[in-house]
Design an enzyme around this catalytic site. Structure first.
Site, PDB file in Angstrom:
ATOM      1  N   HIS A 110       4.745  -2.092  -7.713  1.00 11.30           N
ATOM      2  CA  HIS A 110       3.359  -2.104  -7.243  1.00 11.30           C
ATOM      3  C   HIS A 110       3.256  -1.418  -5.883  1.00 11.30           C
ATOM      4  CE1 HIS A 110      -0.699  -3.682  -6.330  1.00 11.30           C
ATOM      5  NE2 HIS A 110      -0.212  -3.863  -5.115  1.00 11.30           N
ATOM      6  N   GLU A 111       4.173  -1.744  -4.980  1.00 11.21           N
ATOM      7  CA  GLU A 111       4.145  -1.119  -3.656  1.00 11.21           C
ATOM      8  C   GLU A 111       4.425   0.375  -3.755  1.00 11.21           C
ATOM      9  OE1 GLU A 111       2.853  -2.683  -1.342  1.00 11.21           O
ATOM     10  OE2 GLU A 111       2.952  -4.655  -2.284  1.00 11.21           O
ATOM     11  N   HIS A 164       1.340   2.320  -4.355  1.00 13.06           N
ATOM     12  CA  HIS A 164       0.596   2.717  -3.158  1.00 13.06           C
ATOM     13  C   HIS A 164       1.163   4.004  -2.571  1.00 13.06           C
ATOM     14  CE1 HIS A 164      -1.959  -0.736  -3.089  1.00 13.06           C
ATOM     15  NE2 HIS A 164      -0.984  -1.603  -2.898  1.00 13.06           N
ATOM     16  N   HIS A 189      -0.831   7.478  -1.968  1.00 13.53           N
ATOM     17  CA  HIS A 189      -0.820   8.203  -0.691  1.00 13.53           C
ATOM     18  C   HIS A 189      -0.449   9.668  -0.902  1.00 13.53           C
ATOM     19  CE1 HIS A 189       0.994   8.734   3.583  1.00 13.53           C
ATOM     20  NE2 HIS A 189      -0.281   9.069   3.569  1.00 13.53           N
TER      21      HIS A 189
END
Length: 234
Positions: A98-99, A102, A106
Site C-alpha cells: 500500500h505504501e 503512494h 508520486h
C-alpha cells in the site's frame, strides 16, 4: 439551559472514529499472525513492488512504532514500522505494498496526491487557528452580523473547512494506493488468492479510518454552520 443538541454530531463522529480505529487494530492483529506462503517480508515485498514499477530511486526504510508506515515524497522513501518491515505476514505484505502504491502515485504525478500535498500547509494552518479564531470572535461579540468578532468566526469556520477538504482529498489517494497494491500483488503472485483476500480485509479496514476521520470532520463543520448560521438568523 439544556444540552446543546448539536453535541450529538460530535458524539457520532467520536464513535465512528473509535469504531474504525478498533476495527483496523483488530484486523491487523488478526492477519499479522498469518504467515504468507511465499515467506516474503514487508520490506522484501516493497522492494519487489518498487522494482516491478521501475522505481529504483525509492528506498525502503525501517522506522520505529506501530502503524507508523508511510511514504515520504520529500526523501522518496517507503517507511515501514516494526511489525511490517521484517514480518512475513499477509498483513505486513499488504501494508508495505500500500505504501509503495503512494510511491507509484508520486512517480506518476497522480493529481489527488499532488493536490493533497499542496493542501498540507493550508490544512495545518486551518486546523490550528480555526478554534482560537472562533473563540476570540465570540469574546469580541461575534454573534452580531458585523464587526471584528463576526469576521473572526467566519474566518475560523473557513479555516476549519480547509481542514475538512484535506480529509476529503485524502480518500481517493488512499483508495487508489490500495488498488495499486492489490493489482501488483495479483500480478506478481507474491500472495495466494486466499492470502490476497485477507490482505484486502486489512487494507479495507485501514481505509475505514480515513473515511471515519472525514465523516467526523464533516459533522463538526456541520455543527459550526448550524450553531452560528442559526443564531445569526435569530
Amino acid at each position: 439551559m439544556g444540552l446543546d443538541p448539536t453535541y450529538l454530531l460530535v458524539l457520532i463522529g467520536v464513535v465512528i472514529c473509535m469504531m474504525a480505529s478498533a476495527k483496523v487494530k483488530s484486523t491487523v492483529a488478526k492477519y499479522s499472525g498469518y504467515r504468507s506462503a511465499s515467506g516474503l517480508t514487508g520490506a522484501e515485498a516493497a522492494e519487489e513492488m518498487l522494482r516491478r514499477a521501475g522505481l529504483y530511486d525509492v528506498k525502503v526504510r525501517h522506522v520505529s512504532g506501530n502503524l507508523t508506515d508511510h511514504y515520504d515524497p520529500r526523501t522518496k522513501t517507503v517507511n515501514l514500522s516494526d511489525p511490517v518491515y521484517g514480518s512475513a505476514s499477509v498483513a505486513a505484505v499488504g501494508i508495505a505494498c500500500h505504501e509503495c502504491g503512494h510511491a507509484i502515485q508520486h512517480a506518476k504525478a497522480y493529481f489527488p496526491l499532488n493536490f493533497r500535498a499542496a493542501l498540507v500547509p493550508v490544512a495545518n494552518f486551518g486546523s490550528t487557528l480555526s478554534w482560537p479564531m472562533i473563540i476570540l470572535g465570540l469574546v469580541l461579540g461575534g454573534m452580531r452580523t458585523s464587526g471584528i468578532g463576526y469576521f473572526l468566526i467566519e474566518a475560523g469556520i473557513a479555516c476549519f473547512a480547509l481542514a475538512v477538504l484535506f480529509h476529503l482529498v485524502t480518500l481517493p489517494v488512499e483508495f487508489n494506493a490500495s488498488r495499486r497494491a492489490m493489482a501488483m500483488i495479483h500480478e506478481t503472485g507474491m500472495l495466494t488468492e486466499q492470502e490476497s483476500h485477507a490482505t484486502r480485509k486489512v487494507l479495507t479496514a485501514a481505509a475505514l479510518t480515513y473515511v471515519a476521520s472525514a465523516a467526523a470532520a464533516i459533522l463538526q463543520l456541520l455543527r459550526l454552520l448550524i450553531i452560528f448560521g442559526g443564531r445569526r438568523r435569530d
